[in-house]
Design a protein around this motif. Structure first.
Motif, PDB file in Angstrom:
ATOM      1  N   VAL A 114       0.841  -1.206   0.000  1.00 28.48           N
ATOM      2  CA  VAL A 114       0.000   0.000   0.000  1.00 28.48           C
ATOM      3  C   VAL A 114       0.873   1.251   0.000  1.00 28.48           C
ATOM      4  CG1 VAL A 114      -1.739   1.302   1.269  1.00 28.48           C
ATOM      5  CG2 VAL A 114      -1.880  -1.199   1.176  1.00 28.48           C
ATOM      6  N   THR A 115       1.908   1.249   0.838  1.00 28.61           N
ATOM      7  CA  THR A 115       2.799   2.406   0.915  1.00 28.61           C
ATOM      8  C   THR A 115       3.612   2.557  -0.360  1.00 28.61           C
ATOM      9  OG1 THR A 115       2.941   2.066   3.302  1.00 28.61           O
ATOM     10  CG2 THR A 115       4.537   3.563   2.330  1.00 28.61           C
ATOM     11  N   PHE A 116       3.953   1.440  -0.996  1.00 30.98           N
ATOM     12  CA  PHE A 116       4.641   1.490  -2.290  1.00 30.98           C
ATOM     13  C   PHE A 116       3.791   2.244  -3.304  1.00 30.98           C
ATOM     14  CE2 PHE A 116       5.289  -0.453  -6.528  1.00 30.98           C
ATOM     15  CZ  PHE A 116       6.615  -0.111  -6.744  1.00 30.98           C
ATOM     16  N   PHE A 117       2.477   2.095  -3.192  1.00 30.30           N
ATOM     17  CA  PHE A 117       1.537   2.738  -4.116  1.00 30.30           C
ATOM     18  C   PHE A 117       1.305   4.211  -3.789  1.00 30.30           C
ATOM     19  CE2 PHE A 117      -3.163   3.289  -5.173  1.00 30.30           C
ATOM     20  CZ  PHE A 117      -2.907   3.722  -6.468  1.00 30.30           C
ATOM     21  N   ILE A 118       1.158   4.531  -2.509  1.00 27.29           N
ATOM     22  CA  ILE A 118       0.760   5.895  -2.148  1.00 27.29           C
ATOM     23  C   ILE A 118       1.859   6.692  -1.455  1.00 27.29           C
ATOM     24  CG2 ILE A 118      -1.674   5.261  -1.968  1.00 27.29           C
ATOM     25  CD1 ILE A 118      -1.346   5.127   1.050  1.00 27.29           C
ATOM     26  N   GLY A 119       2.972   6.040  -1.112  1.00 23.21           N
ATOM     27  CA  GLY A 119       4.026   6.729  -0.376  1.00 23.21           C
ATOM     28  C   GLY A 119       4.880   7.633  -1.259  1.00 23.21           C
ATOM     29  N   VAL A 120       5.628   8.515  -0.617  1.00 22.40           N
ATOM     30  CA  VAL A 120       6.554   9.412  -1.321  1.00 22.40           C
ATOM     31  C   VAL A 120       7.863   9.486  -0.524  1.00 22.40           C
ATOM     32  CG1 VAL A 120       4.763  10.821  -2.411  1.00 22.40           C
ATOM     33  CG2 VAL A 120       5.593  11.431  -0.134  1.00 22.40           C
ATOM     34  N   GLY A 121       8.924   9.915  -1.210  1.00 20.97           N
ATOM     35  CA  GLY A 121      10.201  10.158  -0.534  1.00 20.97           C
ATOM     36  C   GLY A 121      10.781   8.927   0.134  1.00 20.97           C
ATOM     37  N   GLU A 122      11.327   9.133   1.325  1.00 15.42           N
ATOM     38  CA  GLU A 122      11.974   8.048   2.063  1.00 15.42           C
ATOM     39  C   GLU A 122      10.987   6.949   2.436  1.00 15.42           C
ATOM     40  OE1 GLU A 122      15.174   7.532   2.624  1.00 15.42           O
ATOM     41  OE2 GLU A 122      15.541   9.313   1.375  1.00 15.42           O
ATOM     42  N   GLU A 123       9.769   7.347   2.709  1.00 17.35           N
ATOM     43  CA  GLU A 123       8.738   6.370   3.040  1.00 17.35           C
ATOM     44  C   GLU A 123       8.528   5.402   1.874  1.00 17.35           C
ATOM     45  OE1 GLU A 123       4.277   6.584   4.956  1.00 17.35           O
ATOM     46  OE2 GLU A 123       4.656   7.799   3.161  1.00 17.35           O
ATOM     47  N   HIS A 124       8.531   5.950   0.659  1.00 20.74           N
ATOM     48  CA  HIS A 124       8.341   5.114  -0.524  1.00 20.74           C
ATOM     49  C   HIS A 124       9.550   4.215  -0.759  1.00 20.74           C
ATOM     50  CE1 HIS A 124       8.139   4.175  -4.886  1.00 20.74           C
ATOM     51  NE2 HIS A 124       6.871   4.014  -4.592  1.00 20.74           N
ATOM     52  N   LYS A 125      10.743   4.740  -0.540  1.00 16.94           N
ATOM     53  CA  LYS A 125      11.962   3.935  -0.710  1.00 16.94           C
ATOM     54  C   LYS A 125      11.958   2.741   0.246  1.00 16.94           C
ATOM     55  CE  LYS A 125      15.023   7.641  -2.339  1.00 16.94           C
ATOM     56  NZ  LYS A 125      16.247   8.425  -2.040  1.00 16.94           N
ATOM     57  N   LYS A 126      11.573   3.000   1.486  1.00 11.59           N
ATOM     58  CA  LYS A 126      11.507   1.927   2.479  1.00 11.59           C
ATOM     59  C   LYS A 126      10.466   0.885   2.075  1.00 11.59           C
ATOM     60  CE  LYS A 126      10.534   1.001   7.361  1.00 11.59           C
ATOM     61  NZ  LYS A 126      10.083   1.578   8.654  1.00 11.59           N
ATOM     62  N   ALA A 127       9.309   1.361   1.616  1.00 11.05           N
ATOM     63  CA  ALA A 127       8.236   0.453   1.213  1.00 11.05           C
ATOM     64  C   ALA A 127       8.650  -0.379   0.006  1.00 11.05           C
ATOM     65  CB  ALA A 127       6.973   1.240   0.896  1.00 11.05           C
ATOM     66  N   THR A 128       9.440   0.202  -0.875  1.00  6.15           N
ATOM     67  CA  THR A 128       9.920  -0.530  -2.055  1.00  6.15           C
ATOM     68  C   THR A 128      10.767  -1.726  -1.636  1.00  6.15           C
ATOM     69  OG1 THR A 128       9.920   1.481  -3.421  1.00  6.15           O
ATOM     70  CG2 THR A 128      11.287  -0.358  -4.173  1.00  6.15           C
ATOM     71  N   GLU A 129      11.669  -1.510  -0.700  1.00  7.51           N
ATOM     72  CA  GLU A 129      12.515  -2.601  -0.224  1.00  7.51           C
ATOM     73  C   GLU A 129      11.705  -3.648   0.533  1.00  7.51           C
ATOM     74  OE1 GLU A 129      15.663  -2.986  -1.171  1.00  7.51           O
ATOM     75  OE2 GLU A 129      15.213  -1.200  -2.380  1.00  7.51           O
ATOM     76  N   GLU A 130      10.749  -3.207   1.313  1.00  6.28           N
ATOM     77  CA  GLU A 130       9.916  -4.153   2.072  1.00  6.28           C
ATOM     78  C   GLU A 130       9.016  -4.954   1.145  1.00  6.28           C
ATOM     79  OE1 GLU A 130       7.947  -1.641   4.882  1.00  6.28           O
ATOM     80  OE2 GLU A 130       9.603  -1.698   6.313  1.00  6.28           O
ATOM     81  N   THR A 131       8.548  -4.320   0.078  1.00  2.00           N
ATOM     82  CA  THR A 131       7.730  -5.032  -0.904  1.00  2.00           C
ATOM     83  C   THR A 131       8.559  -6.095  -1.609  1.00  2.00           C
ATOM     84  OG1 THR A 131       6.301  -3.101  -1.262  1.00  2.00           O
ATOM     85  CG2 THR A 131       6.294  -4.800  -2.977  1.00  2.00           C
ATOM     86  N   LYS A 132       9.800  -5.776  -1.922  1.00  2.54           N
ATOM     87  CA  LYS A 132      10.696  -6.757  -2.532  1.00  2.54           C
ATOM     88  C   LYS A 132      10.893  -7.957  -1.607  1.00  2.54           C
ATOM     89  CE  LYS A 132      13.453  -3.535  -5.337  1.00  2.54           C
ATOM     90  NZ  LYS A 132      14.810  -2.943  -5.509  1.00  2.54           N
ATOM     91  N   GLU A 133      11.043  -7.703  -0.322  1.00  4.66           N
ATOM     92  CA  GLU A 133      11.212  -8.783   0.647  1.00  4.66           C
ATOM     93  C   GLU A 133       9.968  -9.671   0.689  1.00  4.66           C
ATOM     94  OE1 GLU A 133      12.200  -7.064   4.403  1.00  4.66           O
ATOM     95  OE2 GLU A 133      14.003  -6.063   3.655  1.00  4.66           O
ATOM     96  N   LEU A 134       8.798  -9.035   0.634  1.00  4.54           N
ATOM     97  CA  LEU A 134       7.540  -9.792   0.636  1.00  4.54           C
ATOM     98  C   LEU A 134       7.425 -10.649  -0.622  1.00  4.54           C
ATOM     99  CD1 LEU A 134       4.720 -10.436   1.725  1.00  4.54           C
ATOM    100  CD2 LEU A 134       3.894  -8.346   0.637  1.00  4.54           C
ATOM    101  N   LEU A 135       7.740 -10.069  -1.764  1.00  6.69           N
ATOM    102  CA  LEU A 135       7.680 -10.809  -3.025  1.00  6.69           C
ATOM    103  C   LEU A 135       8.660 -11.981  -3.025  1.00  6.69           C
ATOM    104  CD1 LEU A 135       7.402  -7.854  -5.579  1.00  6.69           C
ATOM    105  CD2 LEU A 135       5.570  -9.378  -4.813  1.00  6.69           C
ATOM    106  N   LYS A 136       9.801 -11.792  -2.407  1.00  7.18           N
ATOM    107  CA  LYS A 136      10.798 -12.868  -2.318  1.00  7.18           C
ATOM    108  C   LYS A 136      10.242 -14.035  -1.515  1.00  7.18           C
ATOM    109  CE  LYS A 136      15.595 -13.830  -0.969  1.00  7.18           C
ATOM    110  NZ  LYS A 136      16.838 -13.272  -0.371  1.00  7.18           N
ATOM    111  N   ILE A 137       9.556 -13.720  -0.416  1.00 10.87           N
ATOM    112  CA  ILE A 137       8.947 -14.777   0.402  1.00 10.87           C
ATOM    113  C   ILE A 137       7.906 -15.532  -0.415  1.00 10.87           C
ATOM    114  CG2 ILE A 137       7.419 -15.220   2.369  1.00 10.87           C
ATOM    115  CD1 ILE A 137       8.827 -12.912   3.818  1.00 10.87           C
ATOM    116  N   LEU A 138       7.063 -14.803  -1.130  1.00 17.58           N
ATOM    117  CA  LEU A 138       6.008 -15.431  -1.927  1.00 17.58           C
ATOM    118  C   LEU A 138       6.603 -16.301  -3.035  1.00 17.58           C
ATOM    119  CD1 LEU A 138       3.440 -12.509  -2.258  1.00 17.58           C
ATOM    120  CD2 LEU A 138       3.385 -14.432  -0.668  1.00 17.58           C
TER     121      LEU A 138
END
Length: 223
Positions: free
Chosen positions: A110-134
């Motif tokens: 969700v944050t990857f979609f609506i976040g900006v700046g550092e918040e978005h960068k963090k969400a991008t990395e966390e989304t990658k981690e989630l996708l890796k698990i899946l």
């Protein structure tokens, strides 16, 4: 024809889960699109607790929450099963559905979609981690999450079939063939399935809808 209705709201991935399941089972139904900014009396009647979609109505009785509806569909129409026969495999399927439906687990997306700046960068990395698990733990080397055929977990993961629209809007690509080859292949296989292919949201309309939603959210956080 028995009376089956589905209350949804385009382009909710939760609503699509229910539609895909019924289509795979060959069950005829009436789809009713809800305006969630102006909820109908029917929605409030059939889901008075959460007042959300999707809702499945059969013989005047309603079932809410997409994961619950999928279980109901599986038990009511056993043809073309969406869950494996083996008790352990069934339990694991339910585990992954619960995993992806967990709001805390989904928060980075969700944050990857609506976040900006550092918040978005963090969400991008966390989304990658989630996708890796899946990819590594849920999909593995299988064609589908359900094995050789589409199953209930695939329907729960169906939002990934149009995750590219979100990437397009935020101008960041993460779910590509190089980074996630098996998930990328799954998306192609899932989208190519005749039932799914005939029941996917239109890309251009989805792009407009999601862009508007993101702009609305960003506008609400700056005023």
């Amino acid at each position: 024809m028995e009376e089956v209705k589905v209350l949804g709201s385009w382009p909710s991935p939760y609503g699509y889960r229910v539609q895909w399941a019924l289509e795979l089972k060959g069950v005829e139904y009436e789809y009713i699109d809800e305006d969630l900014f102006n909820k109908s009396d029917m929605l409030l009647k059939y889901n008075p607790v959460h007042k959300k979609i999707p809702v499945l109505v059969r013989h005047g009785k309603s079932i809410a929450e997409s994961a619950v509806i999928l279980e109901y569909i599986e038990e009511t129409w056993p043809q073309n099963p969406l869950l494996p026969k083996d008790p352990y495999e069934r339990a694991m399927a339910r585990f992954w559905i619960n995993f992806v439906d967990n709001k805390d687990k989904a928060a980075p997306i969700v944050t990857f979609f609506i976040g900006v700046g550092e918040e978005h960068k963090k969400a991008t990395e966390e989304t990658k981690e989630l996708l890796k698990i899946l990819e590594e733990q849920a999909l593995g080397e299988k064609k589908y999450f359900g094995g050789d055929e589409i199953g209930m977990v695939d329907l729960a993961m169906g939002w990934m079939a149009y995750f590219g629209v979100i990437e397009e809007i935020v101008d960041v690509k993460i779910l590509d063939a190089e980074s996630f080859p098996r998930l990328h292949a799954w998306i192609q296989n899932f989208r190519a399935h005749p039932v799914i292919k005939s029941n996917l949201p239109d890309h251009d309309k989805l792009l407009v809808s999601y862009t508007q939603k993101r702009q609305m959210f960003l506008g609400s956080t700056t005023t």
